[in-house]
Write a protein that holds these residues in place. Structure first.
Motif, PDB file in Angstrom:
ATOM      1  N   GLY A  74       7.943  -8.225  -6.375  1.00 26.86           N
ATOM      2  CA  GLY A  74       6.640  -8.465  -5.769  1.00 26.86           C
ATOM      3  C   GLY A  74       6.493  -9.834  -5.128  1.00 26.86           C
ATOM      4  O   GLY A  74       5.532 -10.062  -4.382  1.00 26.86           O
ATOM      5  N   GLN A  75       7.421 -10.745  -5.384  1.00 26.20           N
ATOM      6  CA  GLN A  75       7.324 -12.086  -4.810  1.00 26.20           C
ATOM      7  C   GLN A  75       7.813 -12.165  -3.377  1.00 26.20           C
ATOM      8  O   GLN A  75       7.579 -13.171  -2.704  1.00 26.20           O
ATOM      9  CB  GLN A  75       8.114 -13.075  -5.677  1.00 26.20           C
ATOM     10  N   ASN A  80       6.932  -6.341  -1.576  1.00 34.87           N
ATOM     11  CA  ASN A  80       5.562  -5.849  -1.456  1.00 34.87           C
ATOM     12  C   ASN A  80       5.506  -4.597  -0.582  1.00 34.87           C
ATOM     13  O   ASN A  80       4.743  -3.662  -0.870  1.00 34.87           O
ATOM     14  CB  ASN A  80       4.660  -6.939  -0.870  1.00 34.87           C
ATOM     15  N   ALA A  81       6.291  -4.593   0.488  1.00 38.49           N
ATOM     16  CA  ALA A  81       6.327  -3.412   1.358  1.00 38.49           C
ATOM     17  C   ALA A  81       6.892  -2.209   0.608  1.00 38.49           C
ATOM     18  O   ALA A  81       6.407  -1.080   0.761  1.00 38.49           O
ATOM     19  CB  ALA A  81       7.165  -3.709   2.596  1.00 38.49           C
ATOM     20  N   PHE A  82       7.902  -2.442  -0.245  1.00 40.57           N
ATOM     21  CA  PHE A  82       8.471  -1.345  -1.022  1.00 40.57           C
ATOM     22  C   PHE A  82       7.469  -0.815  -2.051  1.00 40.57           C
ATOM     23  O   PHE A  82       7.352   0.388  -2.256  1.00 40.57           O
ATOM     24  CB  PHE A  82       9.748  -1.822  -1.711  1.00 40.57           C
ATOM     25  N   ARG A 213      -2.950   0.791   3.479  1.00 42.28           N
ATOM     26  CA  ARG A 213      -2.563   1.819   2.517  1.00 42.28           C
ATOM     27  C   ARG A 213      -2.173   3.113   3.211  1.00 42.28           C
ATOM     28  O   ARG A 213      -1.303   3.846   2.723  1.00 42.28           O
ATOM     29  CB  ARG A 213      -3.719   2.098   1.543  1.00 42.28           C
ATOM     30  N   VAL A 214      -2.846   3.413   4.338  1.00 44.08           N
ATOM     31  CA  VAL A 214      -2.569   4.650   5.083  1.00 44.08           C
ATOM     32  C   VAL A 214      -2.187   4.254   6.511  1.00 44.08           C
ATOM     33  O   VAL A 214      -3.049   4.142   7.387  1.00 44.08           O
ATOM     34  CB  VAL A 214      -3.785   5.588   5.088  1.00 44.08           C
ATOM     35  N   PRO A 215      -0.907   4.011   6.773  1.00 43.59           N
ATOM     36  CA  PRO A 215      -0.484   3.520   8.094  1.00 43.59           C
ATOM     37  C   PRO A 215      -0.420   4.630   9.141  1.00 43.59           C
ATOM     38  O   PRO A 215       0.655   5.004   9.616  1.00 43.59           O
ATOM     39  CB  PRO A 215       0.895   2.922   7.816  1.00 43.59           C
ATOM     40  N   LEU A 216      -1.589   5.167   9.497  1.00 50.55           N
ATOM     41  CA  LEU A 216      -1.676   6.205  10.512  1.00 50.55           C
ATOM     42  C   LEU A 216      -2.497   5.685  11.693  1.00 50.55           C
ATOM     43  O   LEU A 216      -3.441   4.911  11.516  1.00 50.55           O
ATOM     44  CB  LEU A 216      -2.330   7.470   9.949  1.00 50.55           C
ATOM     45  N   LEU A 217      -2.135   6.150  12.886  1.00 54.30           N
ATOM     46  CA  LEU A 217      -2.828   5.701  14.085  1.00 54.30           C
ATOM     47  C   LEU A 217      -4.286   6.144  14.080  1.00 54.30           C
ATOM     48  O   LEU A 217      -5.175   5.396  14.513  1.00 54.30           O
ATOM     49  CB  LEU A 217      -2.109   6.239  15.322  1.00 54.30           C
ATOM     50  N   ASP A 218      -4.561   7.328  13.563  1.00 58.46           N
ATOM     51  CA  ASP A 218      -5.941   7.820  13.519  1.00 58.46           C
ATOM     52  C   ASP A 218      -6.810   6.957  12.619  1.00 58.46           C
ATOM     53  O   ASP A 218      -7.986   6.715  12.913  1.00 58.46           O
ATOM     54  CB  ASP A 218      -5.966   9.268  13.031  1.00 58.46           C
ATOM     55  N   VAL A 219      -6.257   6.497  11.509  1.00 56.28           N
ATOM     56  CA  VAL A 219      -7.017   5.634  10.604  1.00 56.28           C
ATOM     57  C   VAL A 219      -7.302   4.285  11.271  1.00 56.28           C
ATOM     58  O   VAL A 219      -8.389   3.720  11.096  1.00 56.28           O
ATOM     59  CB  VAL A 219      -6.253   5.453   9.284  1.00 56.28           C
ATOM     60  N   LYS A 220      -6.349   3.781  12.046  1.00 56.39           N
ATOM     61  CA  LYS A 220      -6.591   2.531  12.773  1.00 56.39           C
ATOM     62  C   LYS A 220      -7.685   2.712  13.819  1.00 56.39           C
ATOM     63  O   LYS A 220      -8.527   1.822  14.023  1.00 56.39           O
ATOM     64  CB  LYS A 220      -5.290   2.056  13.430  1.00 56.39           C
TER      65      LYS A 220
END
Length: 325
Positions: A74-75, A80-82, A213-220
């Protein structure tokens, strides 16, 4: 011997008699007690649901079998991405250290299996690599499936929030309605967003956390539309309705594309499965002919080369038929 047989028959008959007595005498009483407990649980269900729905103010950090390794991972930014990758997969009990330890265990098993099956030390790195990659492949498949399910449910969430706004509710109330009404994964994600802004986090930061948390284009698009409307004004209900319509139309086009590329996809599946099916068939028809591939070094090299080329060809076909919509 006859005495032992008679003793076993007696014990078996006595066990059957005791079991029948229990089922006849005790089972109705146990079922009545179970129904009473279920009824009491239903009467107390409202208080328990409120306690369960009450969120905690402190965010718990998920630790696996090796907490020190989790903290070390986590450091770093990649760590963090994982961890976020694991969270996006929806596997609540999984952790970074657990996935890595599972990978090492499967790597050892794959290395031993490759030597036992192929009798060639050169296949040890391939077996180890395949075993180590297996939990990450499963994790990726879980993540992709969860994001696809979120994407399919997202227009329904937009419509629900839009209807709440038309009814006179605030945007935060619309988020809460979507969190309460919709199932996983949309409901829990909107619940997190509602809880964050409810505990004092600015709406901008809460929506940005949702996009992470939800890397979707629609959410952006959703987060950007809400933030722009809060700054400039406008009819947010109409904006969300239009966004839901756009998402549904994109899904319609995507399904049409899948129909057009079905021939290429099935070609890839056939080309990948045909050599395996032919090898299994030849193993039954002429086992001695197929065993040469496993016993001789040249045959083992040919098997490894065929597996590598088949994998490259499959991914090549997938890239050819992949169309971004």
């Amino acid at each position: 011997m006859n005495v032992l047989l008679l003793l076993l028959i007696f014990l078996f008959g006595a066990g059957l008699a005791l079991l029948g007595y229990y089922l006849f005498m005790k089972m109705p009483e146990a079922m009545a007690e179970k129904r009473m407990e279920e009824r009491l649980a239903q009467l107390q269900g409202y208080d328990e649901d409120e306690k369960a729905a009450k969120p905690e103010l402190i965010k718990a950090i998920k630790e696996g079998p090796m907490p020190g390794l989790d903290r070390l991972i986590g450091q770093s930014a990649r760590g963090n991405a994982f961890s976020r990758w694991i969270e996006q997969s929806g596997m609540r009990k999984a952790s970074a250290s657990g996935v890595i330890l599972t990978g090492f265990a499967l790597a050892s098993l794959g290395a031993v299996s490759s030597i036992v099956v192929l009798h060639n030390a050169a296949t040890l790195p391939i077996g180890a690599a395949a075993g180590f990659a297996l939990p990450f492949v499963v994790l990726r498949q879980k993540r992709v499936a969860r994001l696809r399910k979120f994407e399919e449910q997202f227009p329904e969430a937009l419509d629900l929030i839009s209807r709440a706004l038309k009814a006179g509710h605030a945007f935060a109330s619309g988020l809460k309605m979507a969190a309460d009404e919709l199932e996983d994964p949309v409901g829990p994600e909107f619940r997190k967003t509602f809880d964050e802004q409810n505990f004092g986090l600015p709406m901008k930061d809460a929506l940005e956390n949702l996009t992470h948390r939800v890397p979707l284009l629609d959410v952006k698009f959703f987060a950007t539309a809400v933030l722009i409307q809060r700054d400039t004004g406008g009819n947010l209900a109409e904006i969300l309705e239009n966004l839901a319509h756009v998402v549904r139309e994109r899904f319609k086009i995507l399904r049409q594309v899948r129909v057009y590329t079905a021939h290429g996809r099935f070609t890839g599946y056939v080309l990948l499965g045909l050599p395996i099916g032919l090898a299994v068939a030849l193993s039954f028809i002429n086992p001695d002919h197929m065993n040469l591939l496993f016993r001789e070094r040249m045959g083992q090299t040919m098997l490894i080369g065929a597996a590598v080329m088949q994998t490259i060809g499959y991914f090549w076909i997938r890239q050819v038929i992949k169309i971004e919509v």
